[in-house]
Enzyme design. Structure first.
Site: not given
Ligand code: AMP
Length: 121
Positions: A30-31, A87, A93-94, A100-102
């Site tokens: 993640d950035i 999300n 909060g998307q 995508h899985l965080h």
């Protein structure tokens, strides 16, 4: 569904720190990490939200989880534990409309995951 930044990462049109790739999925850092380890696992098929997961997508959604666990094992954080979050839409909060899985690891996670008290009418 319109293209997202994740489609561009899959196509290598923008750079990412890619951790894993196969025919079905891509994993990258993640950035804007929210934990010492924070990466995303996405399907190559562009599915906008959890609400859009079709029966035919069940296998790839399971695959994302297995790859998440495999990367955590490779990073040595699987035994301590980690959090996996997906999300959905505004209240979830998307911000990127390609599921995508965080995967967050490397520190203890709090619960509940929101700060504000629930409002009672
Ligand atoms: P969400 O808010 O659940 O849709 O999560 C989107 C995530 O994508 C956020 O954690 C962002 O930091 C992350 N993100 C956005 N753009 C990039 C990028 N170019 N490379 C890696 N992660 C990104």
């Amino acid at each position: 569904m319109s293209d997202t930044i994740f489609t561009k990462i899959i196509a290598r049109e923008i750079p990412a720190d890619i951790l894993f790739e196969d025919e079905q999925c891509l994993a990258f850092s993640d950035i804007n990490p929210q934990a010492p380890v924070h990466f995303l696992v996405i399907p190559k098929k562009p599915i906008a939200t959890i609400n859009d997961i079709a029966e035919e997508d069940e296998a790839v959604v399971g695959h994302l989880h297995r790859i998440a666990a495999q990367i955590c094992a490779d990073k040595g954080v699987a035994e301590q534990g980690y959090r996996v979050v997906m999300n959905c839409n505004e209240y979830g909060g998307q911000t990127v409309y390609h599921i995508h899985l965080h995967v967050l690891a490397g520190k203890p996670m709090g619960w509940p995951p929101y700060q504000e008290k629930l409002k009672t009418a």
